[in-house]
Design a protein around this motif. Structure first.
Motif, mmCIF file in Angstrom:
data_model
loop_
_atom_site.group_PDB
_atom_site.id
_atom_site.type_symbol
_atom_site.label_atom_id
_atom_site.label_comp_id
_atom_site.label_asym_id
_atom_site.label_seq_id
_atom_site.Cartn_x
_atom_site.Cartn_y
_atom_site.Cartn_z
ATOM 1 N N MET A 1 102.919 15.484 131.588
ATOM 2 C CA MET A 1 102.497 16.003 132.872
ATOM 3 C C MET A 1 101.638 14.975 133.620
ATOM 4 N N LEU A 2 101.325 15.294 134.855
ATOM 5 C CA LEU A 2 100.632 14.348 135.732
ATOM 6 C C LEU A 2 99.272 13.919 135.186
ATOM 7 N N TYR B 1 99.123 10.720 133.085
ATOM 8 C CA TYR B 1 99.188 9.446 133.804
ATOM 9 C C TYR B 1 97.864 9.153 134.516
ATOM 10 N N ILE C 1 105.503 6.408 135.890
ATOM 11 C CA ILE C 1 106.403 7.558 135.778
ATOM 12 C C ILE C 1 107.852 7.101 135.858
ATOM 13 N N ILE D 1 105.979 13.812 144.073
ATOM 14 C CA ILE D 1 104.904 13.738 143.071
ATOM 15 C C ILE D 1 103.709 12.973 143.635
ATOM 16 N N ASP E 1 104.575 20.173 138.627
ATOM 17 C CA ASP E 1 104.922 20.296 137.211
ATOM 18 C C ASP E 1 106.407 20.604 137.048
ATOM 19 N N TYR F 1 108.821 19.147 138.484
ATOM 20 C CA TYR F 1 109.559 17.887 138.358
ATOM 21 C C TYR F 1 109.471 17.348 136.928
ATOM 22 N N PHE F 2 108.273 17.392 136.370
ATOM 23 C CA PHE F 2 108.096 16.897 135.002
ATOM 24 C C PHE F 2 108.841 17.776 133.994
ATOM 25 N N GLN G 1 111.662 16.426 131.414
ATOM 26 C CA GLN G 1 111.557 16.684 129.978
ATOM 27 C C GLN G 1 112.813 17.345 129.420
#
Length: 327
Positions: free
Chosen positions: A1-2, A5, A85, A120, A297, A299-300, A304
């Protein structure tokens, strides 16, 4: 998740947050100066009134300089996080099975690297910084309000609690709408790529004009999803905005009552109005930023779900045997 990073650049982000704190402090102090300036004007001390205003202008000048450097620093870290990312996403794609890769069209991956990463950046990384700026602004303004009268902060806290409840009602809708818009971008890129790559075929059969309605239909589908996303986000912002304005008016009105009872000075009206505006605008913006930040989230989660092949091992290409040419 963001968050993973963002934590990677912990030291850089601490400096960004410190700059945000300093900018918020300057804004609050500039608002407090209005109390002293107006009180001096009421006493007919014009010179002192002008001096306080000159000090206020000086603080705003310093604030703009700090904000300039903060914006540049933020963008540099944002681009570093985006590059990380993209690298992880590229690694995920390179380690998937061949069957899993060909199940998706090329435009899908292009959309991931371009459209999804842009979302994002805008709704995730940058909103993270906005969220903390709002926390500092609201917190310092609330502390300043206490110096005028304790009841002002009690009223503000009650109104803040009400204001912060509204974004929770829209989080699920925002996440769903974000996911749908992401898919719409993929479909649009896929269809436009198919149309453009098929130009030779259209030309051969003298059907080049068919390109126009195909692109138009794809564009209209994407447009509908974007409009739906705006409807959801603006609905949330609208409800938050109504409560925000009501809260500001309530604090200013209450301060006026306190001034009428000689509990606070007349000059406090201007400052408490500015501080109340800063608090509720910050809570409003911070709440919507938090909601937007959580929506990325989706997008992540999508990234995944793209399975990788853990059995793949990169082996160096061995060219030990040379080719011999014999006569």
């Amino acid at each position: 998740m963001l968050k993973t990073y963002i934590r990677k650049y912990k030291k850089n982000n601490i400096w960004i947050l410190l700059l945000g704190f300093l900018i918020a402090a300057l804004q609050v102090f500039s608002a407090i100066i209005h109390t002293f300036a107006i009180n001096e004007l009421i006493k007919s001390k014009v010179i002192n009134f002008l001096l306080w205003n000159i000090l206020s202008l000086s603080l705003w000048g310093l604030l703009f300089i700090l904000n300039y450097f903060k914006g540049i620093f933020e963008e540099k870290i944002t681009q570093k996080i985006s590059a990380d990312i993209r690298e992880d996403l590229a690694n995920r794609i390179s380690t998937t099975t061949y069957e899993n890769f060909i199940n998706k069209i090329e435009a899908t991956f292009v959309s991931w690297f371009n459209n999804d990463l842009q979302q994002i950046e805008d709704k995730g990384i940058k909103r993270y910084y906005v969220f903390w700026d709002c926390i500092f602004q609201a917190g310092l303004s609330a502390i300043a309000l206490i110096s005028y009268h304790y009841s002002l902060i009690l009223l503000t806290l009650i109104l803040m609690g009400i204001l912060m409840k509204f974004p929770v009602l829209f989080e699920k809708k925002m996440a769903k709408s974000t996911n749908e818009m992401s898919k719409a971008n993929e479909v649009f890129l896929s269809k436009t790529q198919d149309v453009v790559s098929g130009y030779t075929t259209f030309f051969g059969y003298n059907k080049v004009n068919n390109i126009i309605p195909l692109i138009r239909n794809a564009s209209e589908y994407l447009g509908k999803e974007k409009v739906h996303f705006i409807k959801v986000s603006k609905s949330a912002e609208g409800f938050i905005g109504i409560v925000n304005i009501f809260s500001q008016v309530a604090v200013v009105t209450y301060t006026g009552i306190l001034a009428g009872l000689n509990i606070v000075s007349i000059g406090a009206l201007s400052t408490t109005g500015s501080l109340a505006s800063a608090i509720f605008n910050s809570i409003s913006l911070g709440s919507s930023s938090s909601m937007m930040r959580k929506s990325v989230d989706a997008y992540f989660d999508k990234f995944q779900k793209f399975e990788i092949n853990t059995n793949i091992k990169d082996e160096p290409l061995c060219l030990e045997k040379s080719i011999e040419l014999k006569n």
